[in-house]
Design a protein around this motif. Structure first.
Motif, mmCIF file in Angstrom:
data_model
loop_
_atom_site.group_PDB
_atom_site.id
_atom_site.type_symbol
_atom_site.label_atom_id
_atom_site.label_comp_id
_atom_site.label_asym_id
_atom_site.label_seq_id
_atom_site.Cartn_x
_atom_site.Cartn_y
_atom_site.Cartn_z
ATOM 1 N N ASP A 91 0.835 -1.202 0.000
ATOM 2 C CA ASP A 91 0.000 0.000 0.000
ATOM 3 C C ASP A 91 0.870 1.253 0.000
ATOM 4 O OD1 ASP A 91 -2.935 1.024 0.597
ATOM 5 O OD2 ASP A 91 -1.537 2.246 1.772
ATOM 6 N N PRO A 92 0.471 2.304 -0.764
ATOM 7 C CA PRO A 92 1.310 3.504 -0.857
ATOM 8 C C PRO A 92 1.491 4.249 0.450
ATOM 9 C CG PRO A 92 -0.800 3.808 -1.964
ATOM 10 C CD PRO A 92 -0.687 2.357 -1.652
ATOM 11 N N THR A 93 0.583 4.077 1.413
ATOM 12 C CA THR A 93 0.803 4.703 2.722
ATOM 13 C C THR A 93 1.860 3.934 3.503
ATOM 14 O OG1 THR A 93 -1.454 5.572 2.809
ATOM 15 C CG2 THR A 93 -0.285 5.357 4.897
ATOM 16 N N ALA A 94 1.714 2.630 3.572
ATOM 17 C CA ALA A 94 2.679 1.824 4.319
ATOM 18 C C ALA A 94 4.075 1.905 3.721
ATOM 19 C CB ALA A 94 2.218 0.365 4.368
ATOM 20 N N MET A 95 4.161 2.081 2.377
ATOM 21 C CA MET A 95 5.452 2.150 1.691
ATOM 22 C C MET A 95 5.863 3.589 1.365
ATOM 23 S SD MET A 95 6.689 -0.965 1.216
ATOM 24 C CE MET A 95 7.793 -0.876 -0.200
ATOM 25 N N GLY A 96 5.197 4.568 1.947
ATOM 26 C CA GLY A 96 5.406 5.948 1.528
ATOM 27 C C GLY A 96 6.680 6.606 1.994
ATOM 28 N N TRP A 97 7.240 6.150 3.080
ATOM 29 C CA TRP A 97 8.421 6.796 3.656
ATOM 30 C C TRP A 97 9.513 5.755 3.898
ATOM 31 C CZ3 TRP A 97 3.396 7.649 4.863
ATOM 32 C CH2 TRP A 97 2.913 8.952 4.775
ATOM 33 N N ARG A 98 10.737 6.181 3.790
ATOM 34 C CA ARG A 98 11.838 5.275 4.114
ATOM 35 C C ARG A 98 11.983 5.137 5.623
ATOM 36 N NH1 ARG A 98 17.428 5.465 5.153
ATOM 37 N NH2 ARG A 98 18.579 3.726 4.244
ATOM 38 N N GLN A 99 11.797 6.249 6.323
ATOM 39 C CA GLN A 99 11.911 6.256 7.790
ATOM 40 C C GLN A 99 10.507 6.129 8.369
ATOM 41 O OE1 GLN A 99 14.145 9.988 7.651
ATOM 42 N NE2 GLN A 99 15.857 8.917 8.591
ATOM 43 N N ARG A 100 10.218 4.982 8.984
ATOM 44 C CA ARG A 100 8.835 4.621 9.309
ATOM 45 C C ARG A 100 8.536 4.505 10.795
ATOM 46 N NH1 ARG A 100 9.782 0.146 4.721
ATOM 47 N NH2 ARG A 100 9.301 1.448 2.909
ATOM 48 N N ASP A 101 9.478 4.813 11.648
ATOM 49 C CA ASP A 101 9.260 4.574 13.069
ATOM 50 C C ASP A 101 8.072 5.345 13.626
ATOM 51 O OD1 ASP A 101 11.452 2.999 12.875
ATOM 52 O OD2 ASP A 101 12.737 4.157 14.228
ATOM 53 N N TRP A 102 7.712 6.463 13.004
ATOM 54 C CA TRP A 102 6.596 7.265 13.538
ATOM 55 C C TRP A 102 5.234 6.626 13.303
ATOM 56 C CZ3 TRP A 102 3.068 9.532 10.067
ATOM 57 C CH2 TRP A 102 3.462 9.551 8.732
ATOM 58 N N TYR A 103 5.169 5.613 12.425
ATOM 59 C CA TYR A 103 3.895 4.908 12.253
ATOM 60 C C TYR A 103 4.039 3.390 12.296
ATOM 61 C CZ TYR A 103 5.198 4.317 7.274
ATOM 62 O OH TYR A 103 5.836 4.008 6.091
ATOM 63 N N LEU A 104 5.258 2.885 12.406
ATOM 64 C CA LEU A 104 5.479 1.442 12.413
ATOM 65 C C LEU A 104 6.614 1.106 13.376
ATOM 66 C CD1 LEU A 104 5.039 -1.416 11.210
ATOM 67 C CD2 LEU A 104 6.644 -0.792 9.405
ATOM 68 N N ALA A 105 6.269 0.455 14.478
ATOM 69 C CA ALA A 105 7.276 0.090 15.473
ATOM 70 C C ALA A 105 8.269 -0.915 14.885
ATOM 71 C CB ALA A 105 6.602 -0.501 16.704
ATOM 72 N N PRO A 106 9.571 -0.712 15.096
ATOM 73 C CA PRO A 106 10.582 -1.605 14.507
ATOM 74 C C PRO A 106 10.371 -3.078 14.842
ATOM 75 C CG PRO A 106 11.626 0.364 15.393
ATOM 76 C CD PRO A 106 10.186 0.422 15.826
ATOM 77 N N GLU A 107 9.865 -3.366 16.032
ATOM 78 C CA GLU A 107 9.702 -4.771 16.426
ATOM 79 C C GLU A 107 8.593 -5.481 15.644
ATOM 80 O OE1 GLU A 107 7.654 -2.212 19.658
ATOM 81 O OE2 GLU A 107 9.475 -2.134 18.417
ATOM 82 N N LEU A 108 7.742 -4.735 14.939
ATOM 83 C CA LEU A 108 6.684 -5.362 14.143
ATOM 84 C C LEU A 108 7.155 -5.735 12.737
ATOM 85 C CD1 LEU A 108 5.005 -4.266 16.493
ATOM 86 C CD2 LEU A 108 3.294 -3.479 14.829
ATOM 87 N N ARG A 109 8.266 -5.200 12.318
ATOM 88 C CA ARG A 109 8.684 -5.358 10.920
ATOM 89 C C ARG A 109 8.958 -6.803 10.496
ATOM 90 N NH1 ARG A 109 12.504 0.053 10.156
ATOM 91 N NH2 ARG A 109 10.955 1.496 10.999
ATOM 92 N N PRO A 110 9.621 -7.630 11.311
ATOM 93 C CA PRO A 110 9.908 -8.995 10.843
ATOM 94 C C PRO A 110 8.657 -9.772 10.435
ATOM 95 C CG PRO A 110 11.212 -8.479 12.780
ATOM 96 C CD PRO A 110 10.246 -7.347 12.615
ATOM 97 N N ALA A 111 7.534 -9.532 11.094
ATOM 98 C CA ALA A 111 6.307 -10.257 10.773
ATOM 99 C C ALA A 111 5.595 -9.688 9.561
ATOM 100 C CB ALA A 111 5.359 -10.241 11.969
ATOM 101 N N LEU A 112 5.824 -8.401 9.272
ATOM 102 C CA LEU A 112 5.017 -7.700 8.280
ATOM 103 C C LEU A 112 5.733 -7.419 6.961
ATOM 104 C CD1 LEU A 112 3.305 -5.127 10.673
ATOM 105 C CD2 LEU A 112 2.293 -7.194 9.698
#
Length: 401
Positions: free
Chosen positions: A301-322
């Motif tokens: 999705d263009p929102t989820a992939m919109g920024w290179r730096q994503r910590d403000w909307y995506l916690a780093p610990e969630l990334r391996p699953a997603l």
């Protein structure tokens, strides 16, 4: 940063995202073109993403497939073409010239040179032969209106010629002229993807001659593309802008200067810690949605992939699953401007999801209730279609199984 530079915190960035990306209920759009214009571009690498991204943002999701197909293949108000980072996107038709000049020309030159070099190395016919084949192919496509590569090869048999690339290397392979030539013509803006052979989830597309568009100045087109994207996604850092556009940092800075972008202070940033940019005049506080909101967004999705730096909307610990191993995001569950989980569709059509954040008792129940409504909304308009993301992620695989 210096005095007078406004600070935009995480809460306000999430509020901007909710409204400008048409995710809060009160901000939902009336049609697919409204969605694409609000986001600048819809990821098109996975065909289903276009529809799922639109459906998540429409006030009446039941119209998603019919209206998106009409916009793409009848009205031609939306165009599927190569864009930023040599990726396939769906753009509003009015943006095709801007995208072509700002991001396509440089990639096209590299693609053509690479094809000619690889064919020469393999002992295939030369550039003059290729030029003759492409003119014949474009003429055949114009006659047919839309056609598959196989149909075009029936008109121009030389498209079936095969050549080996990267001979002797671990990634050695065989290409047909049709596969590579149509790709080159696509990034050159001479052909575009047409109607698919199957349903809206199909990845087998026909080709069509690209609509005519003016040739724009590269620097001017880059400034316009960046202005539109910052309007939708600002504030953003230099790193975000460089990543999203695929440009050199010098091009990013030139475009920022051309549009008079204003610097703001953020909680993250590179190239000047905490520095972000918005379009001129976009520094006033933005009110968030009146009500909490949930959304189920598709992979890529263009929102989820919109920024290179994503910590403000995506916690780093969630990334391996997603995310998959190449950095492609899978289906995500959103709550009030941040990712809180993931979702999938099972073989029987059920939409299943899992929250990955510890939200606490009463708050969790509220989120679960809102997400359940969105899940039923997705199932309602998707109907009998079955959607498997092109780039599968650990949580999506687990849930869908």
């Amino acid at each position: 940063m210096g005095d007078g530079v406004r600070y935009i915190g995480v809460a306000e960035r999430r509020a901007r995202l909710a409204v400008r990306h048409r995710l809060a209920q009160e901000a939902r759009a009336q049609g697919p073109v409204d969605v694409a214009e609000s986001l600048v571009a819809l990821h098109g690498t996975d065909p289903a993403t276009v529809y799922l991204a639109v459906g998540a943002r429409l006030a009446e999701a039941a119209k998603t497939v019919v209206e998106t197909e009409r916009a793409l293949y009848e009205d031609r108000a939306l165009v599927r073409m190569h864009g930023m980072r040599h990726t396939v996107f769906v753009f509003p038709a009015e943006l095709t010239a801007v995208v072509h000049a700002s991001t396509g020309l440089a990639v096209a030159a590299r693609e053509r040179a690479s094809l000619i070099k690889q064919m020469a190395t393999a002992g295939a016919p030369d550039a003059a032969w290729l030029a003759d084949v492409e003119e014949s192919t474009l003429a055949a496509l114009a006659r047919r209106g839309q056609a598959t590569a196989a149909e075009l090869a029936a008109d121009e048999p030389r498209l079936r010629v095969r050549f080996v690339y990267a001979a002797g290397k671990s990634y050695e392979g065989t290409h047909t002229v049709s596969t590579r030539l149509l790709r080159v013509l696509g990034v050159e803006g001479r052909v575009v993807r047409g109607r698919p052979l199957g349903s809206w989830t199909s990845s087998q597309f026909r080709w069509a001659v690209a609509p005519e568009h003016p040739e724009l100045d590269v620097a001017g087109a880059q400034a316009e593309l960046l202005r539109r994207w910052l309007t939708a996604c600002g504030p953003a850092t230099e790193a975000d802008l460089k990543w999203w556009t695929g440009w050199r940092v010098t091009e990013v800075r030139r475009a920022l200067a051309a549009i008079g972008a204003q610097a703001v202070s953020l909680d993250e940033g590179t190239g000047g810690e905490g520095t972000g940019y918005v379009v001129a005049g976009d520094v006033e506080p933005v009110a968030g949605p009146a009500e909490p909101w949930a959304a189920l967004l598709p992979g890529l999705d263009p929102t989820a992939m919109g920024w290179r730096q994503r910590d403000w909307y995506l916690a780093p610990e969630l990334r391996p699953a997603l995310f998959d191993g190449s950095g492609n995001v899978g289906p995500t569950v959103w709550w009030n401007g941040r990712v809180v989980g993931g979702w999938a569709q099972r073989g029987d059509g059920e939409i299943v999801w899992r929250l990955l954040e510890d939200l606490g008792g009463a708050r969790r129940r509220a989120v679960e209730a809102a997400v359940a409504v969105e899940a039923e909304r997705v199932r309602g308009w998707v109907g009998a279609a079955r959607v498997t993301p092109r780039f599968r992620t650990p949580l999506e695989r687990e849930l869908s199984g």
